[in-house]
Write a protein that holds these residues in place. Structure first.
Motif, PDB file in Angstrom:
ATOM      1  N   PHE A   1      -7.014  30.135  17.563  1.00  0.00           N
ATOM      2  CA  PHE A   1      -7.437  29.543  18.840  1.00  0.00           C
ATOM      3  C   PHE A   1      -6.747  30.233  20.003  1.00  0.00           C
ATOM      4  O   PHE A   1      -5.729  30.911  19.846  1.00  0.00           O
ATOM      5  CB  PHE A   1      -7.108  28.037  18.851  1.00  0.00           C
ATOM      6  CG  PHE A   1      -5.631  27.773  18.911  1.00  0.00           C
ATOM      7  CD1 PHE A   1      -4.989  27.611  20.143  1.00  0.00           C
ATOM      8  CD2 PHE A   1      -4.866  27.734  17.742  1.00  0.00           C
ATOM      9  CE1 PHE A   1      -3.615  27.397  20.201  1.00  0.00           C
ATOM     10  CE2 PHE A   1      -3.498  27.526  17.812  1.00  0.00           C
ATOM     11  CZ  PHE A   1      -2.860  27.363  19.027  1.00  0.00           C
ATOM     12  N   LEU A   2      -7.302  29.975  21.171  1.00  0.00           N
ATOM     13  CA  LEU A   2      -6.736  30.458  22.416  1.00  0.00           C
ATOM     14  C   LEU A   2      -6.703  29.261  23.353  1.00  0.00           C
ATOM     15  O   LEU A   2      -7.674  28.498  23.419  1.00  0.00           O
ATOM     16  CB  LEU A   2      -7.662  31.546  22.986  1.00  0.00           C
ATOM     17  CG  LEU A   2      -7.160  32.394  24.140  1.00  0.00           C
ATOM     18  CD1 LEU A   2      -6.033  33.315  23.658  1.00  0.00           C
ATOM     19  CD2 LEU A   2      -8.314  33.241  24.666  1.00  0.00           C
ATOM     20  N   HIS A   3      -5.640  29.089  24.038  1.00  0.00           N
ATOM     21  CA  HIS A   3      -5.485  27.973  24.977  1.00  0.00           C
ATOM     22  C   HIS A   3      -5.324  28.567  26.374  1.00  0.00           C
ATOM     23  O   HIS A   3      -4.374  29.297  26.646  1.00  0.00           O
ATOM     24  CB  HIS A   3      -4.245  27.147  24.578  1.00  0.00           C
ATOM     25  CG  HIS A   3      -4.005  25.975  25.487  1.00  0.00           C
ATOM     26  ND1 HIS A   3      -2.893  25.166  25.377  1.00  0.00           N
ATOM     27  CD2 HIS A   3      -4.727  25.460  26.516  1.00  0.00           C
ATOM     28  CE1 HIS A   3      -2.931  24.237  26.313  1.00  0.00           C
ATOM     29  NE2 HIS A   3      -4.043  24.383  27.015  1.00  0.00           N
ATOM     30  N   VAL A   4      -6.302  28.266  27.228  1.00  0.00           N
ATOM     31  CA  VAL A   4      -6.306  28.827  28.577  1.00  0.00           C
ATOM     32  C   VAL A   4      -5.975  27.724  29.575  1.00  0.00           C
ATOM     33  O   VAL A   4      -6.501  26.608  29.482  1.00  0.00           O
ATOM     34  CB  VAL A   4      -7.698  29.416  28.910  1.00  0.00           C
ATOM     35  CG1 VAL A   4      -7.738  29.923  30.356  1.00  0.00           C
ATOM     36  CG2 VAL A   4      -8.050  30.541  27.940  1.00  0.00           C
ATOM     37  N   ARG A   5      -5.106  28.055  30.518  1.00  0.00           N
ATOM     38  CA  ARG A   5      -4.756  27.048  31.530  1.00  0.00           C
ATOM     39  C   ARG A   5      -4.514  27.759  32.868  1.00  0.00           C
ATOM     40  O   ARG A   5      -3.717  28.694  32.941  1.00  0.00           O
ATOM     41  CB  ARG A   5      -3.510  26.294  31.083  1.00  0.00           C
ATOM     42  CG  ARG A   5      -3.182  25.127  31.970  1.00  0.00           C
ATOM     43  CD  ARG A   5      -2.210  24.175  31.281  1.00  0.00           C
ATOM     44  NE  ARG A   5      -1.865  23.104  32.183  1.00  0.00           N
ATOM     45  CZ  ARG A   5      -0.845  23.175  33.068  1.00  0.00           C
ATOM     46  NH1 ARG A   5      -0.057  24.230  33.079  1.00  0.00           N
ATOM     47  NH2 ARG A   5      -0.608  22.171  33.892  1.00  0.00           N
ATOM     48  N   LYS A   6      -5.274  27.331  33.862  1.00  0.00           N
ATOM     49  CA  LYS A   6      -5.136  27.882  35.219  1.00  0.00           C
ATOM     50  C   LYS A   6      -5.156  29.407  35.220  1.00  0.00           C
ATOM     51  O   LYS A   6      -4.304  30.061  35.835  1.00  0.00           O
ATOM     52  CB  LYS A   6      -3.851  27.379  35.879  1.00  0.00           C
ATOM     53  CG  LYS A   6      -3.913  25.901  36.211  1.00  0.00           C
ATOM     54  CD  LYS A   6      -2.685  25.463  36.972  1.00  0.00           C
ATOM     55  CE  LYS A   6      -2.789  23.982  37.354  1.00  0.00           C
ATOM     56  NZ  LYS A   6      -1.510  23.438  37.803  1.00  0.00           N
ATOM     57  N   GLY A   7      -6.129  29.947  34.488  1.00  0.00           N
ATOM     58  CA  GLY A   7      -6.326  31.398  34.542  1.00  0.00           C
ATOM     59  C   GLY A   7      -5.393  32.199  33.684  1.00  0.00           C
ATOM     60  O   GLY A   7      -5.499  33.441  33.669  1.00  0.00           O
ATOM     61  N   ARG A   8      -4.486  31.528  32.991  1.00  0.00           N
ATOM     62  CA  ARG A   8      -3.558  32.274  32.147  1.00  0.00           C
ATOM     63  C   ARG A   8      -3.648  31.789  30.710  1.00  0.00           C
ATOM     64  O   ARG A   8      -4.189  30.729  30.431  1.00  0.00           O
ATOM     65  CB  ARG A   8      -2.124  32.130  32.656  1.00  0.00           C
ATOM     66  CG  ARG A   8      -1.950  32.789  33.996  1.00  0.00           C
ATOM     67  CD  ARG A   8      -0.506  33.039  34.361  1.00  0.00           C
ATOM     68  NE  ARG A   8      -0.468  33.861  35.546  1.00  0.00           N
ATOM     69  CZ  ARG A   8      -0.312  35.188  35.546  1.00  0.00           C
ATOM     70  NH1 ARG A   8      -0.125  35.824  34.391  1.00  0.00           N
ATOM     71  NH2 ARG A   8      -0.307  35.874  36.661  1.00  0.00           N
ATOM     72  N   ILE A   9      -3.098  32.584  29.827  1.00  0.00           N
ATOM     73  CA  ILE A   9      -3.084  32.187  28.426  1.00  0.00           C
ATOM     74  C   ILE A   9      -1.851  31.316  28.204  1.00  0.00           C
ATOM     75  O   ILE A   9      -0.709  31.767  28.335  1.00  0.00           O
ATOM     76  CB  ILE A   9      -3.073  33.420  27.508  1.00  0.00           C
ATOM     77  CG1 ILE A   9      -4.384  34.216  27.711  1.00  0.00           C
ATOM     78  CG2 ILE A   9      -2.922  33.001  26.038  1.00  0.00           C
ATOM     79  CD1 ILE A   9      -4.422  35.548  27.015  1.00  0.00           C
ATOM     80  N   GLU A  10      -2.143  30.065  27.899  1.00  0.00           N
ATOM     81  CA  GLU A  10      -1.073  29.094  27.725  1.00  0.00           C
ATOM     82  C   GLU A  10      -0.498  29.208  26.309  1.00  0.00           C
ATOM     83  O   GLU A  10       0.699  29.045  26.097  1.00  0.00           O
ATOM     84  CB  GLU A  10      -1.658  27.691  27.957  1.00  0.00           C
ATOM     85  CG  GLU A  10      -0.679  26.555  27.829  1.00  0.00           C
ATOM     86  CD  GLU A  10       0.169  26.355  29.086  1.00  0.00           C
ATOM     87  OE1 GLU A  10      -0.090  27.056  30.085  1.00  0.00           O
ATOM     88  OE2 GLU A  10       1.086  25.508  29.053  1.00  0.00           O
ATOM     89  N   GLY A  11      -1.391  29.503  25.387  1.00  0.00           N
ATOM     90  CA  GLY A  11      -0.925  29.640  24.013  1.00  0.00           C
ATOM     91  C   GLY A  11      -2.033  30.190  23.159  1.00  0.00           C
ATOM     92  O   GLY A  11      -3.187  30.241  23.567  1.00  0.00           O
ATOM     93  N   LEU A  12      -1.661  30.672  21.979  1.00  0.00           N
ATOM     94  CA  LEU A  12      -2.661  31.161  21.036  1.00  0.00           C
ATOM     95  C   LEU A  12      -2.043  31.162  19.656  1.00  0.00           C
ATOM     96  O   LEU A  12      -0.810  31.134  19.516  1.00  0.00           O
ATOM     97  CB  LEU A  12      -3.158  32.566  21.437  1.00  0.00           C
ATOM     98  CG  LEU A  12      -2.239  33.783  21.266  1.00  0.00           C
ATOM     99  CD1 LEU A  12      -3.010  35.037  21.635  1.00  0.00           C
ATOM    100  CD2 LEU A  12      -0.985  33.709  22.123  1.00  0.00           C
ATOM    101  N   GLY A  13      -2.883  31.156  18.641  1.00  0.00           N
ATOM    102  CA  GLY A  13      -2.308  31.151  17.309  1.00  0.00           C
ATOM    103  C   GLY A  13      -3.341  30.956  16.230  1.00  0.00           C
ATOM    104  O   GLY A  13      -4.554  30.911  16.484  1.00  0.00           O
ATOM    105  N   ILE A  14      -2.819  30.849  15.021  1.00  0.00           N
ATOM    106  CA  ILE A  14      -3.650  30.657  13.837  1.00  0.00           C
ATOM    107  C   ILE A  14      -3.899  29.158  13.655  1.00  0.00           C
ATOM    108  O   ILE A  14      -3.083  28.334  14.051  1.00  0.00           O
ATOM    109  CB  ILE A  14      -2.896  31.204  12.593  1.00  0.00           C
ATOM    110  CG1 ILE A  14      -2.517  32.674  12.801  1.00  0.00           C
ATOM    111  CG2 ILE A  14      -3.726  31.038  11.327  1.00  0.00           C
ATOM    112  CD1 ILE A  14      -3.673  33.617  12.867  1.00  0.00           C
ATOM    113  N   GLY A  15      -5.052  28.842  13.028  1.00  0.00           N
ATOM    114  CA  GLY A  15      -5.327  27.443  12.693  1.00  0.00           C
ATOM    115  C   GLY A  15      -5.883  26.671  13.874  1.00  0.00           C
ATOM    116  O   GLY A  15      -6.511  27.240  14.759  1.00  0.00           O
ATOM    117  N   THR A  16      -5.614  25.371  13.894  1.00  0.00           N
ATOM    118  CA  THR A  16      -6.139  24.536  14.972  1.00  0.00           C
ATOM    119  C   THR A  16      -5.011  24.180  15.924  1.00  0.00           C
ATOM    120  O   THR A  16      -3.865  23.977  15.509  1.00  0.00           O
ATOM    121  CB  THR A  16      -6.754  23.235  14.411  1.00  0.00           C
ATOM    122  OG1 THR A  16      -5.905  22.762  13.367  1.00  0.00           O
ATOM    123  CG2 THR A  16      -8.129  23.485  13.846  1.00  0.00           C
TER     124      THR A  16
END
Lengths: 315, 436
Positions: free
Chosen positions: B31-46
């Motif tokens: 997954f990729l977690h986007v917040r306010k135009g930036r990448i807040e987090g990313l990783g494997i799984g859910t």
């Protein structure tokens, strides 16, 4: 049907059978030349357009003569070479021609592939009268016809083409046609004028003139296109003449029956000496006469002319 | 919360995607977690976060937004071919979020005002980060030097007279030294025109057969060699544009082994097509440098695979339909490439086993961003949320009617490519959605 396609774009596209068939018809027309009335009413009411996008005198006159002797209606138009930024595209030209409902188009163009493009987009027949340095099929056919008149079957005959091969559409049409008829082709000229890439077409490349002409039946001497050599692919006309010019000294080494050809116009004493140009080996004026006959044959066949009507096959 | 393509929220998740970064394609979904135009987090799984909208990217690859180091957007001067706006749209449709533009416009990009103008036009279009290069010489006349310093301050990321080579070795030498202090490369269009002459395709069997004036490999090899020697003497960064010959690949390989600061790019057409394509006289295969022989094509592909050539750049060169309807020898050089680059890369490099997907994506994003020191092109926590979602298995037929570019002069018309961009995000904002 002697010709399978509606167009004659190059000898690359013609089979050996087609080439021989056309030349047979051409020889029938050639026989008409000696009659008091040299025209036949075969093409009456048909319109042929001679579109010359590049200066040409003898090819244009030869085509016109061929058309007139077949009683066709002729329209000539020539344009000065135009730059791509301003000029009309070939597609626009083609669409205009198509709208005018012509029966046949003869095209000379400075761009390789121009005739092929028009043939693709036009319904009428197209004859390539020379596309850049690519092909000049009617010249190739008239050269082959002239060789046949001397030697009959060309299988195993040695033909040496000498000169500016790189810029020569005549050379390419000769190569395709002669290869198909089983002749052995050698290209000769300064290395700056002979593209090595052509070896893959099944020809010999020889830079030494003496070796290139040894055992040859035909020397086909190309015009040095002085106007194309601004970047100097040879040092001087004098040196060219001394190294690659066909002179009496060269001719003396040839087989007795060997002939010398030149597509014209000649640069006398550059690629060919005046003695040879006017001498007993040359067949240059036969080439010119055969040119009209070959063009008549193509126009006749492409307009659906019946080979039987000319007495072919009745011998 | 439901995902809506119509209103992309400022914080969202992309789930079910295989992340592709740092040269590796993840084996498991992530997954990729986007917040306010930036990448807040990313990783494997859910992701562990809940209650924010999630874009279901099942079956898609998520990579950094692509970075093109070589595109011609034709503005100002030839807006009939492309503009910054239409070029940006083509770029977004191709998965690109950053584009380096070439300065051979009319007039040329040779002063600060022009650099600013392009950056502004890019912002108005709002789809990609536009990074202009400036001309080395005023008016690209090959005589003197433009005001590099001023232009770098305005945002120029390199200098080049691309479209034309720099004939003078003296000028090239000075440009390399001068640019290096400013921290930007000189991009060489390596072509010795005294060797190449009036050629319009590669000099070889096909040019000989078709009766076309040829462009000898030596014209490129000699120019690459000269410029590498000049860069070596200057200790400066030279970037070699659109490498097309096996000789040039080898010269660059030697320079890299020596530790010189040389980088290079290859275009999709040079690693996929050879000179036999010109056999039907279609100007859609007329490019400079020309399509070369199969062993050159292989050398370019292998050069990309072993890192001799750092990255893939499109040399996106739009021309009008009319211009490309002229005869081969009269038509202008160039093909469009932004919207087919990924598909050509997957079809001709990944599916042929030359490189894996991770490496391809790296060649199109992280590496070009790094060698030109550009923001973007990174898929990591805290970075700008520039990313692409693509279907690596989707087969599609290239059709000019589907292009976002104003031009349609593609060398792949009618060809089936594998790999298609589904959506592109720049700074967390949707810039392209396939069929959307």
């Amino acid at each position: 049907m002697i010709l399978k396609n509606k167009d004659v774009l190059g000898l690359e596209e013609l089979s050996a059978e087609e080439i021989l068939g056309v030349l047979e018809i051409a020889s029938r027309f050639r026989a008409v030349f000696d009659r008091p009335v040299r025209s036949v009413p075969i093409m009456r009411g048909r319109t042929v357009v001679n579109f010359f996008h590049e200066p040409s005198t003898r090819t244009r006159i030869s085509f016109e003569l061929a058309e007139k002797r077949l009683s066709a209606d002729i329209v000539n138009f020539s344009t000065a070479t135009s730059s791509f930024s301003k000029g009309e595209t070939l597609r626009d030209t083609a669409e205009n021609l198509a709208a005018m409902k012509i029966d046949m188009l003869i095209i000379r163009h400075s761009s390789p592939g121009a005739a092929h493009y028009l043939a693709k987009v036009l319904e009428c027949s197209v004859i390539n009268a020379g596309d850049g340095a690519h092909e000049h099929p009617t010249q190739g056919l008239l050269d082959i016809m002239t060789m046949q008149q001397r030697f009959g079957d060309l299988r195993g005959k040695k033909v040496t083409i000498i000169g500016d091969i790189a810029h020569s559409r005549v050379a390419r049409s000769n190569i395709w046609g002669l290869n198909k008829l089983g002749a052995e082709v050698t290209l000769c000229g300064p290395p700056t004028m002979v593209p090595g890439g052509l070896a893959r077409l099944g020809v010999n490349i020889e830079f030494d003139l003496k070796k290139a002409v040894a055992g040859a039946d035909v020397l086909n001497v190309l015009r040095i296109q002085l106007e194309r050599h601004s970047s100097k692919s040879f040092p001087s006309n004098r040196e060219y003449h001394r190294m690659y010019g066909i002179t009496e000294d060269v001719v003396r080494t040839l087989k007795p029956e060997a002939i010398v050809m030149h597509p014209g116009p000649m640069n006398r004493d550059v690629e060919i000496s005046s003695e040879v140009a006017d001498g007993p080996r040359q067949v240059i004026l036969d080439q010119v006469a055969n040119g009209v006959a070959v063009r008549m044959a193509l126009i006749y066949l492409l307009s659906g002319g019946d080979p039987g009507a000319l007495g072919v096959g009745q011998d | 919360m439901e995902w809506s393509w119509q209103r992309i929220p400022s914080e969202f998740l992309v789930t079910g995607v295989k992340l592709c970064r740092q040269g590796k394609l993840g084996k498991r979904k992530g997954f990729l977690h986007v917040r306010k135009g930036r990448i807040e987090g990313l990783g494997i799984g859910t992701p562990t976060v809940e209650g924010i909208p999630a874009l279901d990217g099942d079956g898609l690859v998520c990579g950094p937004g692509f970075v093109d180091l070589h595109a011609h957007f034709r503005e100002p001067g030839h807006e009939e071919k492309e503009t910054v706006a239409t070029g940006s749209r083509a770029a977004a449709a191709g998965g690109y979020t950053s584009v380096v533009t070439m300065p051979n416009t009319d007039p040329a990009i040779d002063n600060t005002g022009m650099i600013r103008y392009l950056i502004d036009r890019g912002k108005e279009a709002g789809l990609c980060r536009i990074h202009p290069t400036g001309a080395v010489s005023p008016g690209r006349d090959g005589q003197g030097m433009t005001e590099f310093g001023d232009m770098v301050n305005a945002g120029a990321v390199g200098f080049t007279d691309d479209g034309s080579p720099i004939a003078s070795g003296g000028l090239m030498s000075n440009a390399l030294k001068y640019a290096d202090v400013l921290g930007v490369p000189i991009i060489t269009h390596a072509e010795d025109r005294s060797i190449v002459g009036k050629g319009c395709m590669h000099s070889g069997y096909w040019s000989a057969r078709l009766g076309m004036a040829g462009m000898a490999r030596a014209g490129e090899d000699a120019a690459v060699f000269r410029d590498i020697e000049l860069a070596k003497a200057a200790g400066a960064h030279l970037h070699v544009a659109h490498v097309s010959t096996k000789g040039a690949v080898e010269i660059i390989r030697r320079a890299k082994n020596e530790g010189l600061r040389v980088t290079a790019e290859a275009t999709p057409h040079h690693f996929s097509l050879d000179h036999s394509r010109c056999r039907d006289y279609s100007p859609l295969f007329k490019v400079n440098p020309p399509l070369r022989e199969p062993d050159d094509v292989n050398a370019v592909a292998d050069g990309l695979a072993d890192g001799t050539l750092d990255c893939i750049a499109t040399d996106h060169a739009p021309h009008t339909v009319t211009e490309k309807e002229h005869q081969f020898d009269q038509a202008p050089f160039g093909v469009v490439g932004l919207e087919t680059a990924l598909g050509v890369g997957i079809t001709y490099l990944v599916n042929t086993g030359v490189m894996d997907m991770g490496q391809l994506v790296q060649c199109m994003s992280e590496t070009p961003a790094r060698i030109f020191n550009l923001p973007g092109g990174r898929l990591e926590e805290g970075a700008e949320a520039d990313f692409v979602l693509f279907d690596p298995a989707c087969q599609w037929v290239v059709d000019a009617d589907g292009f976002q570019s104003r031009s349609r002069n593609s060398a792949y018309l009618g060809e089936t490519l594998t790999g298609r961009v589904s959506a592109t995000f720049r700074g967390g904002r949707l810039t392209w959605r396939d069929g959307g």
